[in-house]
Design an enzyme around this catalytic site. Sequence first.
Site, PDB file in Angstrom:
ATOM      1  CD  GLU A 106      17.379  31.303  19.476  1.00  7.12           C
ATOM      2  OE1 GLU A 106      16.879  32.002  20.201  1.00  7.12           O
ATOM      3  OE2 GLU A 106      18.561  30.530  19.736  1.00  7.12           O
ATOM      4  CE  LYS A 138      15.689  31.014  23.601  1.00 10.33           C
ATOM      5  NZ  LYS A 138      17.143  31.608  23.207  1.00 10.33           N
ATOM      6  CB  CYS A 183      18.197  28.628  21.877  1.00 11.23           C
ATOM      7  SG  CYS A 183      19.872  28.500  21.967  1.00 11.23           S
TER       8      CYS A 183
END
Length: 632
Positions: A61, A130, A186
């Site tokens: 990330e 994200k 994540c």
Amino acid sequence: MTRPAGEPDRDFLDVRTHGFARVAVCVPPVRVADPVFNAGAHLALLDAAQRAGAHYALCPELGLSAYTCGDLFFQDTLLRGVREALAQVARATADWNLVFSVGAPLALDGLLFNCAVTLYRGRVLAVAPKAYPPNYREFYELRWFRPAAEARARTMTLLGEDVPFGTDVLVRVPHLPGFVLHTDICEDLWVPVPPGTRAALAGATVLANLSASNVTVGKWEYRQELVRGSSARNLAVQMYGAAGFGESTSDLAWDGHGLVAERGQLIAETPRFALAGSQVVVDVDLQTLLQERMRQTSFGANGRDLATPFRQVECGPGSETRPRALWERLERSVEARPFVPADPARRDARCREVFLIQATSLARRLHALPTEARRLVIGISGGQDSTHALLVAAHAMDLLGLPRADIVAVTMPGFGTTARTRGNAERLVAALGARFREIPLTQLSEAVYAAIGHPSEQEDVTFENVQAWLRKLLLFATASQSRGIDLGTGDLTEIALGWCTYGGDHLSHYGVNAGVPKTLISDLIAWTAERIFTADAALQAVLADVLATPISPELLRPGRDGEIMQRSEDLVGPYELHDFFLYHILRFGSGPRRVARLAVHAFDGRYDLATIRRWLLVFVRRFFANQFKRCL
């Protein structure tokens, strides 16, 4: 030029032809807010992955900027530097046959997003923002980044092209059958319903999570559980790549943890705390994954109920210039004995589970009988299968508080019985406190031979079958006389191979070993001696000798010195090979060619291809020819 006899062809060796794809997790070192350095570090590991034959590579990330830039994320200089670094990476990989994903902060419509950018041959295929930036405990990502749901556009211009933007994009790789990629970032994997789960239900087979994931004590173990759980629940490959050395440690620490799991099993993991970065390359089994999705019909039903529309992108054609030899070795572990874990702790747990499943199930069967009929009759030969069945029977009686004397252990010495097995049978029964009964078989067999006009010296199939039928007749008769049930001793491997006489030893009132493969039986006997009957030295001694005795049905006469002449593995082949074939054919629906390729890798020189092929043909022919024995 012709291929030498016995040498495998290259198509056979090429793991790509057997449903495998090679993936890599790359954890490069980073410098905070230094896109030029970070691009170079990424390229070094991506190049290594490309040279190792990887088809897809995952990076962490925000790797092109570093995760710990703080308010520098709002600096135009950094954001422009990231785009230039992305262009540098794209140019350097334009000739590679490698799909890969990198992490970058990208602005769109005046909003900043934490993104996964997937590229192939110098072009961006898709950008996934994200979905759930965390804003709790040590995380405060909402200070900089917006959630994917706040995006106003479904495309963005990147490297001069309009590309799909969103969490609803699947990337198909046509030259890798079954490879359908979805990326998320994540925290997206940590929420109750991850975007990857919806993607899997929509057809994604490879779920890639670009992560930063700081390290705290014990977190690495939780990551393993998380990644394994996702791969199991989604019947998918779950990849995970966390940020490593170079991230700022002002508030957090980093370990650079990369993982690859497949259908609940962790199959690859990077070294942690590697200052120079780390990488792991592994072959993932897409064919088995798709087989599992077909078999588990609830997976498809769940996809129907939770159907979510996804956009699909194809990575486009590309010729492969890397040497084919890269894929002539399988980059993953394949257990040679899939029913018997190599790790002692796991093997101990497996044996305990199997033994207690057998014993408690038998106890339940006995409990269903009238009180006066809770007796067991079992044929004892001194071999492994009947030994293990008797151990299970003894423990079942113990569980129910019934006397072991209610087990009638019948030995039926025949033409092939040796003094060693006859002695072991008697000692075993005595050590367990069961009731011993001997019924000689030779005279009865000769009467049958005479009745049908078969010479008793002619050792053929009829010679063997008559003895097997008489054994079962005597056991059923004894069970009727004792008012009990006959406990079958044949194991799963024998049933699969049809290595049993129809109407003879393949019948019983309750087949206690029917689900246990041959390669596990010996481990179960050894485990039982160590863990269940630990205080009985006499029993442990006889069990040790049973394990040292060659496996044989003992239906043919012994040698001149009384040794066993009829060895099962000389006739039907090595049981470890047959159990390997059985596992992969029945459990995963693999075809013979693929099974042979896996066996070449798993046994690694212990058996050559010609030997594997020989016994695989025996297995396949016997398995289908003896189906009638499994229809009762």
